[in-house]
Scaffold this motif. Structure first.
Motif, PDB file in Angstrom:
ATOM      1  N   GLY A   1       0.829  -1.203   0.000  1.00 26.43           N
ATOM      2  CA  GLY A   1       0.000   0.000   0.000  1.00 26.43           C
ATOM      3  C   GLY A   1       0.863   1.253   0.000  1.00 26.43           C
ATOM      4  N   TRP A   2       0.201   2.400  -0.116  1.00 26.07           N
ATOM      5  CA  TRP A   2       0.907   3.682  -0.167  1.00 26.07           C
ATOM      6  C   TRP A   2       1.242   4.144   1.246  1.00 26.07           C
ATOM      7  N   GLN A   3       2.513   4.056   1.602  1.00 22.18           N
ATOM      8  CA  GLN A   3       2.989   4.481   2.916  1.00 22.18           C
ATOM      9  C   GLN A   3       3.436   5.941   2.865  1.00 22.18           C
ATOM     10  N   PRO A   4       3.235   6.709   3.950  1.00 22.83           N
ATOM     11  CA  PRO A   4       3.557   8.137   3.931  1.00 22.83           C
ATOM     12  C   PRO A   4       4.985   8.454   3.499  1.00 22.83           C
ATOM     13  N   GLU A   5       5.954   7.671   3.977  1.00 29.92           N
ATOM     14  CA  GLU A   5       7.348   7.966   3.655  1.00 29.92           C
ATOM     15  C   GLU A   5       7.666   7.776   2.173  1.00 29.92           C
ATOM     16  N   MET A   6       6.809   7.013   1.471  1.00 26.25           N
ATOM     17  CA  MET A   6       7.026   6.817   0.038  1.00 26.25           C
ATOM     18  C   MET A   6       6.879   8.127  -0.730  1.00 26.25           C
ATOM     19  N   ALA A   7       6.057   9.027  -0.228  1.00 23.12           N
ATOM     20  CA  ALA A   7       5.880  10.318  -0.895  1.00 23.12           C
ATOM     21  C   ALA A   7       7.211  11.056  -0.978  1.00 23.12           C
ATOM     22  N   ASP A   8       7.961  11.048   0.111  1.00 20.10           N
ATOM     23  CA  ASP A   8       9.272  11.707   0.122  1.00 20.10           C
ATOM     24  C   ASP A   8      10.231  11.031  -0.854  1.00 20.10           C
ATOM     25  N   ASP A   9      10.236   9.694  -0.834  1.00 19.55           N
ATOM     26  CA  ASP A   9      11.153   8.948  -1.695  1.00 19.55           C
ATOM     27  C   ASP A   9      10.845   9.174  -3.168  1.00 19.55           C
ATOM     28  N   LEU A  10       9.561   9.207  -3.516  1.00 19.86           N
ATOM     29  CA  LEU A  10       9.169   9.392  -4.910  1.00 19.86           C
ATOM     30  C   LEU A  10       9.564  10.780  -5.418  1.00 19.86           C
ATOM     31  N   LEU A  11       9.343  11.788  -4.597  1.00 16.78           N
ATOM     32  CA  LEU A  11       9.700  13.145  -5.000  1.00 16.78           C
ATOM     33  C   LEU A  11      11.208  13.306  -5.138  1.00 16.78           C
ATOM     34  N   ALA A  12      11.949  12.699  -4.224  1.00 15.83           N
ATOM     35  CA  ALA A  12      13.402  12.811  -4.266  1.00 15.83           C
ATOM     36  C   ALA A  12      13.988  12.037  -5.437  1.00 15.83           C
ATOM     37  N   GLY A  13      13.402  10.870  -5.736  1.00  8.10           N
ATOM     38  CA  GLY A  13      13.955  10.029  -6.799  1.00  8.10           C
ATOM     39  C   GLY A  13      13.570  10.491  -8.197  1.00  8.10           C
TER      40      GLY A  13
ATOM     41  N   ASP B   1     -14.344   3.241   5.847  1.00  6.98           N
ATOM     42  CA  ASP B   1     -13.807   2.714   7.092  1.00  6.98           C
ATOM     43  C   ASP B   1     -12.588   3.519   7.548  1.00  6.98           C
ATOM     44  N   THR B   2     -12.393   3.559   8.834  1.00  2.84           N
ATOM     45  CA  THR B   2     -11.402   4.447   9.449  1.00  2.84           C
ATOM     46  C   THR B   2      -9.982   4.158   8.976  1.00  2.84           C
ATOM     47  N   ALA B   3      -9.616   2.877   8.910  1.00  5.37           N
ATOM     48  CA  ALA B   3      -8.242   2.524   8.541  1.00  5.37           C
ATOM     49  C   ALA B   3      -7.906   2.973   7.121  1.00  5.37           C
ATOM     50  N   ALA B   4      -8.835   2.755   6.187  1.00  9.00           N
ATOM     51  CA  ALA B   4      -8.592   3.150   4.793  1.00  9.00           C
ATOM     52  C   ALA B   4      -8.491   4.662   4.661  1.00  9.00           C
ATOM     53  N   LEU B   5      -9.353   5.381   5.362  1.00  6.69           N
ATOM     54  CA  LEU B   5      -9.317   6.837   5.290  1.00  6.69           C
ATOM     55  C   LEU B   5      -8.052   7.397   5.924  1.00  6.69           C
ATOM     56  N   GLN B   6      -7.629   6.782   7.005  1.00  6.78           N
ATOM     57  CA  GLN B   6      -6.410   7.248   7.675  1.00  6.78           C
ATOM     58  C   GLN B   6      -5.181   7.032   6.792  1.00  6.78           C
ATOM     59  N   ALA B   7      -5.122   5.889   6.108  1.00  9.81           N
ATOM     60  CA  ALA B   7      -4.000   5.608   5.215  1.00  9.81           C
ATOM     61  C   ALA B   7      -3.951   6.632   4.084  1.00  9.81           C
ATOM     62  N   GLN B   8      -5.112   6.950   3.524  1.00  9.89           N
ATOM     63  CA  GLN B   8      -5.159   7.941   2.453  1.00  9.89           C
ATOM     64  C   GLN B   8      -4.758   9.320   2.968  1.00  9.89           C
ATOM     65  N   GLN B   9      -5.262   9.697   4.122  1.00  5.36           N
ATOM     66  CA  GLN B   9      -4.948  11.015   4.673  1.00  5.36           C
ATOM     67  C   GLN B   9      -3.456  11.168   4.934  1.00  5.36           C
ATOM     68  N   GLN B  10      -2.849  10.174   5.551  1.00  3.48           N
ATOM     69  CA  GLN B  10      -1.433  10.264   5.899  1.00  3.48           C
ATOM     70  C   GLN B  10      -0.566  10.375   4.651  1.00  3.48           C
ATOM     71  N   PHE B  11      -0.861   9.572   3.639  1.00  2.00           N
ATOM     72  CA  PHE B  11      -0.053   9.622   2.415  1.00  2.00           C
ATOM     73  C   PHE B  11      -0.262  10.946   1.688  1.00  2.00           C
ATOM     74  N   ASP B  12      -1.524  11.331   1.507  1.00  2.00           N
ATOM     75  CA  ASP B  12      -1.806  12.538   0.728  1.00  2.00           C
ATOM     76  C   ASP B  12      -1.288  13.801   1.409  1.00  2.00           C
ATOM     77  N   GLU B  13      -1.400  13.878   2.732  1.00  2.00           N
ATOM     78  CA  GLU B  13      -0.884  15.052   3.444  1.00  2.00           C
ATOM     79  C   GLU B  13       0.629  15.140   3.299  1.00  2.00           C
ATOM     80  N   ARG B  14       1.299  14.004   3.372  1.00  2.00           N
ATOM     81  CA  ARG B  14       2.759  13.983   3.209  1.00  2.00           C
ATOM     82  C   ARG B  14       3.133  14.411   1.793  1.00  2.00           C
ATOM     83  N   LEU B  15       2.347  13.962   0.813  1.00  2.00           N
ATOM     84  CA  LEU B  15       2.620  14.329  -0.574  1.00  2.00           C
ATOM     85  C   LEU B  15       2.413  15.826  -0.787  1.00  2.00           C
ATOM     86  N   ILE B  16       1.361  16.377  -0.207  1.00  2.00           N
ATOM     87  CA  ILE B  16       1.100  17.817  -0.321  1.00  2.00           C
ATOM     88  C   ILE B  16       2.254  18.613   0.277  1.00  2.00           C
TER      89      ILE B  16
END
Length: 297
Positions: free
Chosen positions: A38-50, A72-87
């Motif tokens: 799945g899309w993990q928050p730290e991946m946003a940093d790695d993708l932008l840097a790479g 469901d809460t878990a799915a929404l939380q995963a999306q929020q964490q990744f997208d906020e990090r990407l922003i």
């Protein structure tokens, strides 16, 4: 294309439609597929840097948002964490970010189509998250595009269109919500809009902001289902009319959190980008061709 475009979610049906249309015009997009974990928050940093992109197109959660409508809460939380990090990452590197949203940011009480001037008033958890992410993007990242869609249709069995087809082929009368209004928009049409926007951004057009799009014309889900049924009968995939039983919109659990009026007006998109809407009726045969190909492959 001079810009280096990083597409997140190249494996999903919208991403695939976009890549196919881009390739037909000899436009190269750098696509990243959903990781196994799945899309993990730290991946946003790695993708932008790479990748060092000029623009990021975030389709990472297309399936969760537009086909499954996960609340469901878990799915929404995963999306929020990744997208906020990407922003945050795009803002710090001055990278343009294009993000999808939907009519879920509205409560659906308006009787006419929603415009970009309407204030968001979401009634569900996913709509609230989309509105929150929109605010974060506008606040932190001046170079942004938010594209709000109504009903996005692909042939995935778990999506709204796939469920409708399964219901029409089932043995029982089909119970459908009364007066659920929106714009049926095939993903190929959504991909056309996204690619057109990308091409103008590549020309350094200062067209940042929030835009709506829906294939014309607005209809009810029952009206759409009746039209699809006639198309299936004409193709020999149904032997006759299926009984449709209208039921109250609020009685359908799968519609929890959705606005009863999901119709959007794409006039601003047409005025700014010159992109004209296409009718969903003219595009339905191609969508059904794709469905048939999947059924018989």
């Amino acid at each position: 294309m001079r810009m280096r475009v990083l597409l997140l979610g190249g494996e999903n049906r919208l991403g695939q439609a976009l890549l196919a249309q881009a390739a037909a015009e000899f436009i190269q997009l750098e696509a990243v597929e959903r990781p196994e974990q799945g899309w993990q928050p730290e991946m946003a940093d790695d993708l932008l840097a790479g990748a060092k992109p000029d623009l990021v197109l975030n389709l990472a959660f297309y399936r969760e948002q537009f086909q499954l409508g996960l609340e469901d809460t878990a799915a929404l939380q995963a999306q929020q964490q990744f997208d906020e990090r990407l922003i945050q990452g795009c803002a710090s590197k001055s990278v343009t970010l294009m993000m999808l949203s939907s009519a879920r940011v509205f409560d659906g009480s308006k009787t006419s189509s929603h415009t970009e001037k309407d204030a968001p008033q979401p009634i569900g958890a996913l709509g609230r998250l989309q509105a929150q992410l929109e605010d974060s993007l506008r606040t932190q990242c001046p170079k942004h595009i938010i594209l709000r869609f109504s009903w996005l249709l692909d042939t995935a069995p778990e999506g709204p269109f796939g469920q409708l087809i399964a219901g029409l082929k089932g043995p029982s009368p089909l119970m459908l919500p009364e007066e659920w209004r929106g714009n049926p928009t095939p993903v190929t049409d959504a991909a056309r809009i996204i690619l057109s926007v990308l091409k103008q951004l590549d020309c350094a057009a200062s067209v940042y902001g929030t835009y709506h799009y829906g294939s014309s014309e607005v209809t009810t889900w029952i009206g759409f289902a009746q039209y699809v049924m006639q198309e299936l009968i004409g193709r020999g995939l149904l032997t006759g009319d299926i009984a449709i039983q209208p039921v109250p919109f609020n009685s359908r659990p799968e519609l929890r959190g959705r606005p009863q009026n999901a119709a959007v007006l794409g006039r601003k998109l047409m005025l700014v980008f010159g992109i004209k809407p296409r009718t969903w009726r003219s595009q339905l045969p191609a969508l059904l061709d794709e469905l048939e190909a999947e059924l018989y492959k």
